[in-house]
Design an enzyme around this catalytic site. Structure first.
Site, PDB file in Angstrom:
ATOM      1  N   ASP A   1      69.488  61.718  52.527  1.00 31.79           N
ATOM      2  CA  ASP A   1      69.221  62.717  53.546  1.00 31.79           C
ATOM      3  C   ASP A   1      69.352  64.137  52.996  1.00 31.79           C
ATOM      4  O   ASP A   1      70.300  64.450  52.266  1.00 31.79           O
ATOM      5  CB  ASP A   1      70.212  62.523  54.697  1.00 31.79           C
ATOM      6  CG  ASP A   1      69.998  63.488  55.833  1.00 31.79           C
ATOM      7  OD1 ASP A   1      68.998  63.350  56.541  1.00 31.79           O
ATOM      8  OD2 ASP A   1      70.861  64.384  56.011  1.00 31.79           O
TER       9      ASP A   1
ATOM     10  N   GLU B   1      64.696  62.500  51.121  1.00 24.80           N
ATOM     11  CA  GLU B   1      64.146  63.347  52.175  1.00 24.80           C
ATOM     12  C   GLU B   1      64.169  64.776  51.665  1.00 24.80           C
ATOM     13  O   GLU B   1      65.229  65.310  51.331  1.00 24.80           O
ATOM     14  CB  GLU B   1      64.969  63.253  53.457  1.00 24.80           C
ATOM     15  CG  GLU B   1      64.374  64.117  54.570  1.00 24.80           C
ATOM     16  CD  GLU B   1      65.363  64.483  55.654  1.00 24.80           C
ATOM     17  OE1 GLU B   1      64.914  64.698  56.790  1.00 24.80           O
ATOM     18  OE2 GLU B   1      66.568  64.589  55.369  1.00 24.80           O
TER      19      GLU B   1
END
Length: 530
Positions: A205, A268
């Site tokens: 993330d 990401e």
């Protein structure tokens, strides 16, 4: 383990199903989805002919950002179950030949994490330098002008240390200091913990927020005419993200991953320089396997140039990484609602599913897309998303894409829970429930299963090169080629019909009346070439 006779790894061209645990299936009636609920529904996932599931965070957390504020990287939050429940989920997935990918949040933690509790006590404890601390300017103001994604300064004063700490997101999400080798070591131990537990990969993330400019230089004003609804949008974020040392840390991550067989990493990466950073983070064999493109997730419309531009950003040359694509996820409005325009929503959902399986790269299917779920409208009083609450009404937030999965149309709460769901079901979602679509061979669910099976069966779709022949406004024609096999993929994404001349020997999938000579409005096909 390789994916098929090609000799490529299992993840190359994989179809991956994203589950948002809070919203998939509640097993104990508290209104919040959990790990036993997911396990109970894994046969549904396997029926989709996908290769893996990606679980959004289920770690111990105060849930200020619904799991992306981790207070224990190696714990399961009680609302989701226990570690034994996680182990049972992994075992059941193995039985069903599904891989397990989990989120890893390494750029920040919760302020309730033991690491931060120790770090904030004083300036000379063992973890004093595990987070980003800085003295105020001489006038007492924050050390730089950096702004938080969720609004307001990215710095918060801590009275115990008489310093500010950095948080690129919520004030309760202090940023880790990944410049510190000890912090990197701790993160790598977290990775090893989950790899030993049996997970097959990580979605990492917000990785380009993982390091900061040590000189704490101010960000310059943003240029261009992009949409601005938060102070964060008014800056060019060159100093609080995208640090040039991040790829060196990712090489350490890759070394750990490569010490286990058949593991997968996808980053990401968002922001102004996302494509350059994605290429950096996936370059060669010593970094990550893939990066998660945002080209489609925040686009207001879908057209041929958008698809071509996205594919062109990942040229087929040695050393360039492998892309991953999603049309919807937990942070973006559901694509069929966002894009359908003049077209019937259900027809459009079928069309874009056909397009998704034709893309070169890995594809991510967000839970409910197989049912054609619409973006739910959530009233202000029901909002849970901190970004939506803070920026209402300019940012409508993420809750409308996080509503409960409908399983049985006639059951209370569509059988998601026996209690009150944490978010209300979408108004029309029960009518799209799994049970009704299972019984209808012409349903979106059966369409999705057939397309995922097609992608799995056709190496040209899963692994092949992509060559664009036509990309004009709403007309897109591209070829997927692998080891002598050639497929034509043709789409009309608009309302005006097109006459075409496609070298189609056998149509493998078709929507909206598409043929080798005609593409009616909002239609498409995939065919073997003559």
């Amino acid at each position: 383990m390789t994916s098929d006779e090609t000799g490529l790894p299992w993840w190359h061209g994989a179809s991956i199903y994203q589950i948002y645990p809070r919203s998939f299936q509640d097993s104990n009636g508290d209104g919040i989805g959990d790990l036993p609920g997911i396990t109970a529904r894994l046969e549904h996932v396997a029926s989709l002919n996908v290769d893996a599931i990606w679980l959004s965070p289920f770690f111990t957390s105060p849930m200020q950002d619904f799991g992306y504020d981790v207070s224990d990287h190696v714990g399961v939050d009680p609302i989701f179950g226990t570690m034994a429940d996680f182990d049972a989920l992994v075992a059941r997935a193995r039985d069903l030949r599904l891989k397990i990918i989990i989120d890893q949040v390494w750029s920040h933690t919760s302020d309730r994490h033991d690491w931060f509790k120790e770090s904030r006590q004083n300036r000379n404890n063992d973890k004093a330098d595990w987070y980003v601390w800085a003295d105020p300017k001489v006038d007492g103001t924050p050390p730089s002008n950096w702004q938080s994604v969720f609004g307001g300064p990215a710095w918060t004063w801590d009275a115990r240390r008489q310093q500010y700490y950095l948080h690129n997101f919520l004030t309760s999400q202090p940023d880790l200091n990944l410049h510190n080798p000890a912090v990197q070591d701790a993160i790598l131990e977290v990775a090893r913990f989950w790899l030993e537990r049996g997970v097959d990969g990580f979605r990492i993330d917000a990785i380009n927020f993982a390091m900061h400019d040590r000189m704490l230089r101010d960000n310059p004003p943003a240029t261009g005419n992009h949409r601005r609804s938060r102070p964060f949008d008014y800056q060019s974020r060159i100093h609080n993200m995208s640090h040039p040392d991040i790829p060196l840390f990712l090489e350490r991550v890759a070394a750990v991953m490569n010490s286990y067989p058949d593991r997968f990493t996808v980053a990401e990466v968002g922001g102004e320089n996302a494509i350059a950073e994605m290429h950096e983070y996936t370059a060669g064999a010593a970094r990550l396997n893939s990066a998660y493109g945002f080209n489609f997730l925040y686009s207001d419309e879908l057209n041929a140039p958008l698809v071509v531009e996205a594919l062109a950003e990942w040229p087929e040359k040695t050393g360039t990484g492998w892309p991953s694509w999603a049309f919807s996820n937990h942070d973006a409005p559901r694509a069929a609602s966002r894009w359908h325009g003049e077209c019937n929503h259900d027809d459009y959902a079928r069309l874009i599913m056909l397009l998704l399986v034709a893309l070169r790269g890995n594809i991510f299917l967000y839970y409910g897309e197989e049912l054609g779920l619409t973006q739910a409208e959530i009233g202000f009083d029901d909002l849970k998303d901190p970004e939506a609450i803070a920026n209402w009404p300019l940012t409508l937030g993420r809750d409308g894409a996080r509503t409960p999965m409908p399983w049985t149309a006639a059951a209370p709460q569509a059988e998601f829970s026996t209690g009150k769901p944490w978010l209300p079901l979408g108004a029309d979602h029960a009518a799209r429930a799994v049970d009704g679509q299972n019984a209808d061979p012409a349903s979106m669910l059966h369409w999705t299963r057939s397309l995922m099976a097609l992608r799995r069966a056709q190496p040209a779709l899963r692994h092949g090169s992509a060559a664009v022949e036509v990309a004009q406004d709403d007309l897109l024609i591209l070829y997927r080629t692998w080891n002598g096999q050639r497929l034509v993929c043709a789409f009309n994404l608009g309302s005006e019909a097109h006459t075409v001349d496609l070298p189609a020997a056998a149509i493998l999938a078709q929507h909206g009346g598409a043929t080798a000579t005609s593409l009616p409005a909002f239609s498409g096909l995939i065919a073997l070439c003559t």
